[in-house]
Scaffold this active site. Sequence first.
Site, PDB file in Angstrom:
ATOM      1  N   THR A 143      22.354 -18.762  11.431  1.00 20.87           N
ATOM      2  CA  THR A 143      22.469 -18.182  10.093  1.00 20.87           C
ATOM      3  C   THR A 143      22.898 -19.186   9.040  1.00 20.87           C
ATOM      4  O   THR A 143      23.701 -20.072   9.334  1.00 20.87           O
ATOM      5  CB  THR A 143      23.609 -17.138  10.132  1.00 20.87           C
ATOM      6  OG1 THR A 143      23.370 -16.300  11.227  1.00 20.87           O
ATOM      7  CG2 THR A 143      23.734 -16.372   8.851  1.00 20.87           C
ATOM      8  N   ARG A 171      17.562  -4.363  15.499  1.00 18.98           N
ATOM      9  CA  ARG A 171      18.871  -4.970  15.776  1.00 18.98           C
ATOM     10  C   ARG A 171      19.422  -5.649  14.507  1.00 18.98           C
ATOM     11  O   ARG A 171      18.711  -6.361  13.810  1.00 18.98           O
ATOM     12  CB  ARG A 171      18.727  -5.997  16.907  1.00 18.98           C
ATOM     13  CG  ARG A 171      20.006  -6.772  17.252  1.00 18.98           C
ATOM     14  CD  ARG A 171      20.061  -8.102  16.562  1.00 18.98           C
ATOM     15  NE  ARG A 171      21.172  -8.935  17.054  1.00 18.98           N
ATOM     16  CZ  ARG A 171      21.586 -10.052  16.460  1.00 18.98           C
ATOM     17  NH1 ARG A 171      20.991 -10.469  15.357  1.00 18.98           N
ATOM     18  NH2 ARG A 171      22.581 -10.750  16.947  1.00 18.98           N
ATOM     19  N   THR A 194      28.407 -18.129  12.010  1.00 20.63           N
ATOM     20  CA  THR A 194      27.067 -18.299  12.576  1.00 20.63           C
ATOM     21  C   THR A 194      27.211 -18.352  14.086  1.00 20.63           C
ATOM     22  O   THR A 194      28.239 -18.802  14.603  1.00 20.63           O
ATOM     23  CB  THR A 194      26.374 -19.570  12.030  1.00 20.63           C
ATOM     24  OG1 THR A 194      25.106 -19.735  12.675  1.00 20.63           O
ATOM     25  CG2 THR A 194      27.201 -20.817  12.246  1.00 20.63           C
ATOM     26  N   GLY A 195      26.188 -17.872  14.768  1.00 19.55           N
ATOM     27  CA  GLY A 195      26.254 -17.850  16.229  1.00 19.55           C
ATOM     28  C   GLY A 195      25.727 -16.531  16.750  1.00 19.55           C
ATOM     29  O   GLY A 195      24.912 -15.877  16.094  1.00 19.55           O
TER      30      GLY A 195
HETATM   31  N1  GLY Z   1      24.381 -14.784  13.598  1.00 13.51           N
HETATM   32  C1  GLY Z   1      23.143 -14.183  13.338  1.00 13.51           C
HETATM   33  C2  GLY Z   1      22.799 -13.081  14.211  1.00 13.51           C
HETATM   34  O1  GLY Z   1      23.306 -12.966  15.308  1.00 13.51           O
HETATM   35  O2  GLY Z   1      21.974 -12.278  13.819  1.00 13.51           O
END
Ligand code: GLY
Length: 292
Positions: A143, A171, A194-195
């Site tokens: 992200t 999702r 992010t992750g």
């Molecule tokens: N970090 C972005 C996601 O899992 O959608």
Amino acid sequence: MWSAVATWEFSLQTIEKAKEILSQNGNALDAAEAGVRLVESDPNVESVGRGGFLNADGDLELDGAVMDGTTMKFGVAAGVKGFEHPVTIARAVMEHTPHAILVGAGAERFAREMGIPEADRSRLITEQAKKVWEEKKKIGHDTIGAITLDPLGNMAAATSTSGASMKTPGRVGDSPIIGSGFYVETGVGGAAATGWGEDIMRTCCSFRAVDLMRYGMSPQKAAETVVLTAHETILRHGGKPDCIALVCMNAEGEYGGAANHQGFTYACGSENDAPHVVQVTPIIDKDSDTKG
Ligand code: GLY
């Protein structure tokens, strides 16, 4: 004083854009949105906007969010198809509705009503994205999350992502979830994650980091503390932590970042610090579980 920090090396363009806006006394929200839009339009960034990872059906479903740290309002557009800039839809949700979160068809209808331009499938879905999808690889979730501070002291956050590759249609990850993927409060600080979204959501990383800065912790220490706590919490409850990384900024424009895996980078810049990329040494390595 202005300052900006954002996840991953690819967001150096975000910091350059933020510099352009903030150094001319522009506001934090405009800088965050404009900087994220550049990454959304960059077909070489495989996890955000145009060229982003496709879901299990081979479709591009984008999530975006903004937060104004001065009004504490936020806006989200999640699971959006046919648009290049979910961050701009999110801002319109924040500014032109009494709501905070719109998803899917409702968000798309609202964006059309607001005159936000649609984008052709042929522009949004790149050959590289199709190739990754055809290989059925589950490879990423990188992200963009940006935090900005303007010369008047206003702070803002913006995030955007295609979400995890091969995700189940519908999702939604952490990026558009307040307190998980982003949080900002003018006068205190901001954070963006992010992750692997599911791990970031269950540990509410961004809110935790801002609260630590509220009580005086530096952005670097707050990022490290939250990532380590999230990682250890998941382990303690029988889970196996995936990638978790965070950038933080305080109200003075100081920034920092941390990760529980190799390879995390962030971009940053301020009135006193030319835009550049920082390579992060993991605070703990999820692949070896050793503290760094
Ligand atoms: N970090 C972005 C996601 O899992 O959608």
